[in-house]
Structures are given as structure tokens and as C-alpha cells.
Design a protein around this motif. Structure first.
Motif, PDB file in Angstrom:
ATOM      1  N   ASN A 270     -88.770  52.882  23.612  1.00  0.00           N
ATOM      2  CA  ASN A 270     -89.567  51.665  23.790  1.00  0.00           C
ATOM      3  C   ASN A 270     -90.917  52.092  24.341  1.00  0.00           C
ATOM      4  N   GLU A 271     -91.970  51.355  24.014  1.00  0.00           N
ATOM      5  CA  GLU A 271     -93.294  51.679  24.554  1.00  0.00           C
ATOM      6  C   GLU A 271     -94.014  50.449  25.101  1.00  0.00           C
ATOM      7  N   GLY A 272     -93.273  49.349  25.255  1.00  0.00           N
ATOM      8  CA  GLY A 272     -93.871  48.154  25.820  1.00  0.00           C
ATOM      9  C   GLY A 272     -92.837  47.309  26.545  1.00  0.00           C
ATOM     10  N   LYS A 273     -91.812  47.991  27.076  1.00  0.00           N
ATOM     11  CA  LYS A 273     -90.763  47.325  27.825  1.00  0.00           C
ATOM     12  C   LYS A 273     -90.632  47.967  29.199  1.00  0.00           C
ATOM     13  N   MET A 274     -90.162  47.181  30.165  1.00  0.00           N
ATOM     14  CA  MET A 274     -89.919  47.704  31.503  1.00  0.00           C
ATOM     15  C   MET A 274     -88.588  47.187  32.038  1.00  0.00           C
ATOM     16  N   ILE A 275     -88.029  47.966  32.943  1.00  0.00           N
ATOM     17  CA  ILE A 275     -86.794  47.616  33.627  1.00  0.00           C
ATOM     18  C   ILE A 275     -87.115  47.463  35.106  1.00  0.00           C
ATOM     19  N   SER A 276     -86.552  46.458  35.744  1.00  0.00           N
ATOM     20  CA  SER A 276     -86.727  46.328  37.192  1.00  0.00           C
ATOM     21  C   SER A 276     -85.388  46.135  37.878  1.00  0.00           C
ATOM     22  N   PHE A 277     -85.287  46.691  39.087  1.00  0.00           N
ATOM     23  CA  PHE A 277     -84.127  46.526  39.957  1.00  0.00           C
ATOM     24  C   PHE A 277     -84.603  45.722  41.166  1.00  0.00           C
ATOM     25  N   GLN A 278     -83.899  44.645  41.483  1.00  0.00           N
ATOM     26  CA  GLN A 278     -84.283  43.800  42.594  1.00  0.00           C
ATOM     27  C   GLN A 278     -83.024  43.233  43.267  1.00  0.00           C
ATOM     28  N   PRO A 279     -83.131  42.831  44.537  1.00  0.00           N
ATOM     29  CA  PRO A 279     -81.982  42.182  45.171  1.00  0.00           C
ATOM     30  C   PRO A 279     -81.512  41.002  44.337  1.00  0.00           C
ATOM     31  N   ALA A 280     -80.201  40.852  44.212  1.00  0.00           N
ATOM     32  CA  ALA A 280     -79.643  39.839  43.324  1.00  0.00           C
ATOM     33  C   ALA A 280     -80.149  38.438  43.644  1.00  0.00           C
ATOM     34  N   LYS A 281     -80.449  38.168  44.920  1.00  0.00           N
ATOM     35  CA  LYS A 281     -80.893  36.832  45.299  1.00  0.00           C
ATOM     36  C   LYS A 281     -82.242  36.460  44.669  1.00  0.00           C
ATOM     37  N   HIS A 282     -82.970  37.466  44.198  1.00  0.00           N
ATOM     38  CA  HIS A 282     -84.281  37.203  43.602  1.00  0.00           C
ATOM     39  C   HIS A 282     -84.257  37.193  42.062  1.00  0.00           C
ATOM     40  N   THR A 283     -83.080  37.327  41.480  1.00  0.00           N
ATOM     41  CA  THR A 283     -82.978  37.498  40.027  1.00  0.00           C
ATOM     42  C   THR A 283     -83.669  36.387  39.248  1.00  0.00           C
ATOM     43  N   GLN A 284     -83.358  35.148  39.553  1.00  0.00           N
ATOM     44  CA  GLN A 284     -83.911  34.034  38.783  1.00  0.00           C
ATOM     45  C   GLN A 284     -85.416  33.913  38.977  1.00  0.00           C
ATOM     46  N   LYS A 285     -85.883  34.171  40.192  1.00  0.00           N
ATOM     47  CA  LYS A 285     -87.319  34.116  40.457  1.00  0.00           C
ATOM     48  C   LYS A 285     -88.060  35.183  39.658  1.00  0.00           C
ATOM     49  N   VAL A 286     -87.484  36.385  39.585  1.00  0.00           N
ATOM     50  CA  VAL A 286     -88.115  37.472  38.842  1.00  0.00           C
ATOM     51  C   VAL A 286     -88.060  37.195  37.343  1.00  0.00           C
ATOM     52  N   LEU A 287     -86.939  36.699  36.859  1.00  0.00           N
ATOM     53  CA  LEU A 287     -86.833  36.346  35.443  1.00  0.00           C
ATOM     54  C   LEU A 287     -87.884  35.311  35.058  1.00  0.00           C
ATOM     55  N   LYS A 288     -88.091  34.341  35.909  1.00  0.00           N
ATOM     56  CA  LYS A 288     -89.097  33.309  35.648  1.00  0.00           C
ATOM     57  C   LYS A 288     -90.482  33.920  35.539  1.00  0.00           C
ATOM     58  N   ALA A 289     -90.782  34.901  36.424  1.00  0.00           N
ATOM     59  CA  ALA A 289     -92.080  35.578  36.376  1.00  0.00           C
ATOM     60  C   ALA A 289     -92.231  36.383  35.091  1.00  0.00           C
ATOM     61  N   TYR A 290     -91.175  37.045  34.662  1.00  0.00           N
ATOM     62  CA  TYR A 290     -91.215  37.771  33.388  1.00  0.00           C
ATOM     63  C   TYR A 290     -91.578  36.824  32.243  1.00  0.00           C
ATOM     64  N   LYS A 291     -90.881  35.720  32.173  1.00  0.00           N
ATOM     65  CA  LYS A 291     -90.985  34.843  31.017  1.00  0.00           C
ATOM     66  C   LYS A 291     -92.319  34.104  30.939  1.00  0.00           C
ATOM     67  N   LYS A 292     -93.066  34.088  32.029  1.00  0.00           N
ATOM     68  CA  LYS A 292     -94.402  33.488  32.006  1.00  0.00           C
ATOM     69  C   LYS A 292     -95.410  34.363  31.273  1.00  0.00           C
TER      70      LYS A 292
END
Length: 336
Positions: A270-292
Motif C-alpha cells: 500500500n502507498e496511501g494507507k495507514m494503521i493506527s493503534f489507540q486505546p480502545a475507548k477512543h476507537t469510535q472518535k478516531v474512526l470518525k476523524a478518519y472518515k472525515k
């Protein structure tokens, strides 16, 4: 290492042979605290500030592919490496080794795309080098780029920082770059609209960090794909990772291409994808930021860090766990 050993293509595949080469040759002579972290970029403290610095060489074949070319790839690759450490890009270097007879019009296209991608990332190409070699001494053109960026906030991002309980998110559909490059060789007789995902990730990375400054790890899964990236993180953090096969996003056309050729998307570049590891409690907040962000519109939570296993496992559709190993197989053509 046996003195009669020779370098093979597997040493460049991003798997165990690559790791052995790095450890037994380069780390043997270059070892220091910064290098030994083996992150996407070095993080250096200077003048009271933290900067990220990375370099990469690009020898892709073919030079032009659907969705990009070697120049775009070179700029995006180096920008992405420093972005995964939380840095905002400042400047790039660019060096080219050009084979005698390479078309000047193609070089013009490559240079133009490099300038465009650097501008998008907010960085200037400030220094470089050019070498021309005789016909047959290179494969058209090779490009090296280095990137420097400033880490403004007090992030603590490293491959060794994954914690039990972390959720794992990937920013979108995987395996597009590797598939597009293979199709660009026209060896398979397929007609497909698969395009490389080649893109600069710095703005997306900053969006994620603003949403969750507690991000533990970020990585762009290039050579060796998601499988290699996750194995590197699992080893660095001494943890176990379980991903859900049904949760890993793969576009239908890419899945079909891989299925026909017997390829596993987890190992595709892949050349335009990223993976992130975050505390599980922040999962939905981070997903929302990705999708924006348009580059994260297909983001998905694909797994979890666990404490009762070591290494990387995938939960199959049947519910069984299968070990995901790093591959030493060199996927031809060259993908970066």
C-alpha cells in the motif's frame, strides 16, 4: 552470516530475510539508540525541538502505473514515513540515477508530479543530486528522497508503544498499490480499473492526532503489506495482535484480482494507507476523524492487541485463529 552468502531478492521483500540483513550487516555497524528503534522515521531532538527524518529509495517497475509514477511515489513515500511519527513536513531532498537513453519527456512528467505532491504536503524540495549511468547499468530511473518534519506536539508514537487492549484501525481498502503495479505490466490479460492508492498521508495523520493525542503507534503498511507492518509492531512491542478477517477492508475488484492469482491482500503493498493503534475507548472518535478525510472514508477497526498471545493472528470466517507470518516472497514486479 556465511561469507559465501549472496544477496537475493528475498532480502528486499520486507520479511524475515530483510530483517536478518538489517540486523547482521547494517545494525551491526550503525547501531545507535535512534536507529535501533526501527521506526518509519528517526526522531531526533535538536535545539529544544523534535524533528523526524527519513530516507527511501524507489526502484519501481514499471515507472508509470495507474494512479501514479515513480516520482509521485517517492515524494509520498518519504512524506508518509515522517508523518507516521507525528511530524508535519518541512523539506525534501530528491536524487535521481538515470539510465542513458531515458526519455526526457518522461523525466519531465516525473519531476512535475514530484513538485505537485510536495506542494500538497506543504514541503519544498530543497536539495538533490543527479547521476546518469550507461545503458544497461540501471533500469530506466531510480529515485531517492529524504524528508524532514517538525513534531510540534508531545506525541509518544513508536512501534514499541502498542499496549494490550489497543484497537487497530486501517484507513481504507488495502492492496490497491501492489495490485495496480502488477496490472500495469500487462502480463495478465486483465482489464481493470484498479488504481494505486499512492497519496501523502500527512494531513490525515494530523487529523487523527488532533482527535486522539494518545495514539500509540502509526505505520504505513508499504512493502510486505499489512502483514509485515503488524508483525514489526508486534515484535517491537512484544505483544499479540488478533485481526478479524471479515473486518479488513478490501475493494471487490482488488479481492477478485488477488483471488484469481492466489495472492493474499494482507501481503500486498500500500502507498496511501495507514494503521493506527489507540486505546480502545477512543476507537469510535478516531474512526470518525478518519472518515472525515477523503483518504480515510473506508477506514475500519480490524483488530485488537491482546496480552495472552505473541505475534500476529487472524480470526478466520470460521472463528479459527491462524498465524500471520512475514513473507520472504518477492512480489514481482518491484512495487516501490
Amino acid at each position: 552470516m556465511n561469507p559465501n552468502d549472496k544477496i537475493t531478492l528475498s532480502h528486499g521483500a520486507g520479511g524475515n530475510a530483510t530483517k536478518e540483513l538489517i540486523n547482521k550487516v547494517f545494525r551491526k555497524h550503525f547501531s545507535n539508540k535512534t536507529l535501533d528503534a526501527l521506526d518509519d522515521a528517526a526522531v531526533i531532538k535538536t535545539g529544544g525541538r523534535k524533528i523526524a527524518f527519513s530516507t527511501d529509495s524507489f526502484v519501481i517497475n514499471p515507472v508509470f502505473f495507474k494512479g501514479g509514477n515513480i516520482g509521485k511515489l517517492a515524494v509520498c513515500g518519504s512524506i508518509n514515513d515522517i508523518s507516521m511519527m507525528g511530524a508535519e513536513p518541512v523539506a525534501l531532498s530528491a536524487a535521481a540515477i538515470i539510465e542513458e537513453g531515458f526519455p526526457l519527456k518522461d523525466l519531465e512528467i516525473i519531476a512535475r508530479s514530484m513538485a505537485a505532491e510536495a506542494k500538497k504536503a506543504g514541503a519544498d524540495i530543497v536539495t538533490g543530486d543527479t547521476k546518469v549511468v550507461k545503458k544497461g547499468e540501471a533500469d530506466g530511473i531510480f529515485i531517492n528522497t529524504s524528508a524532514i518534519g517538525v513534531i510540534e506536539r508531545r506525541f509518544n508514537i513508536a512501534a514499541s508503544n502498542a499496549k494490550a487492549g489497543d484497537s487497530i484501525i486501517v484507513s481504507g481498502n488495502i492492496a490497491e498499490h501492489g495490485s495496480a503495479v502488477m496490472l500495469s505490466r500487462n502480463d495478465f490479460g486483465f482489464k481493470s480499473d484498479i488504481k494505486s492508492d499512492c497519496a501523502c498521508l500527512n494531513i490525515l495523520a494530523q487529523d487523527i492526532l488532533k482527535a486522539c493525542p494518545e495514539i500509540h503507534v502509526m505505520r504505513d503498511p508499504t512493502r510486505g503489506g499489512v502483514a509485515a507492518a503488524l508483525n514489526e509492531i508486534a515484535e517491537s512491542s512484544n505483544i499479540g495482535i488478533v485481526i478479524d478477517q471479515n473486518a479488513v477492508p478490501v475493494a471487490k475488484n482488488v479481492a477478485a484480482f488477488c483471488r484469481v492469482l492466489g495472492l493474499d491482500p494482507l501481503y500486498m503493498a500500500n502507498e496511501g494507507k495507514m494503521i493506527s493503534f489507540q486505546p480502545a475507548k477512543h476507537t469510535q472518535k478516531v474512526l470518525k476523524a478518519y472518515k472525515k478525510n477523503v483518504l480515510g472514508k473506508n477506514a475500519a477497526a480490524i483488530g485488537t492487541v491482546v496480552k495472552d498471545l505473541k505475534g500476529v493472528y487472524i480470526k478466520t470466517s470460521s472463528g479459527a485463529l491462524r498465524k500471520v507470518l512475514s513473507s520472504d516472497a518477492e512480489q514481482l514486479p518491484r512495487i516501490c
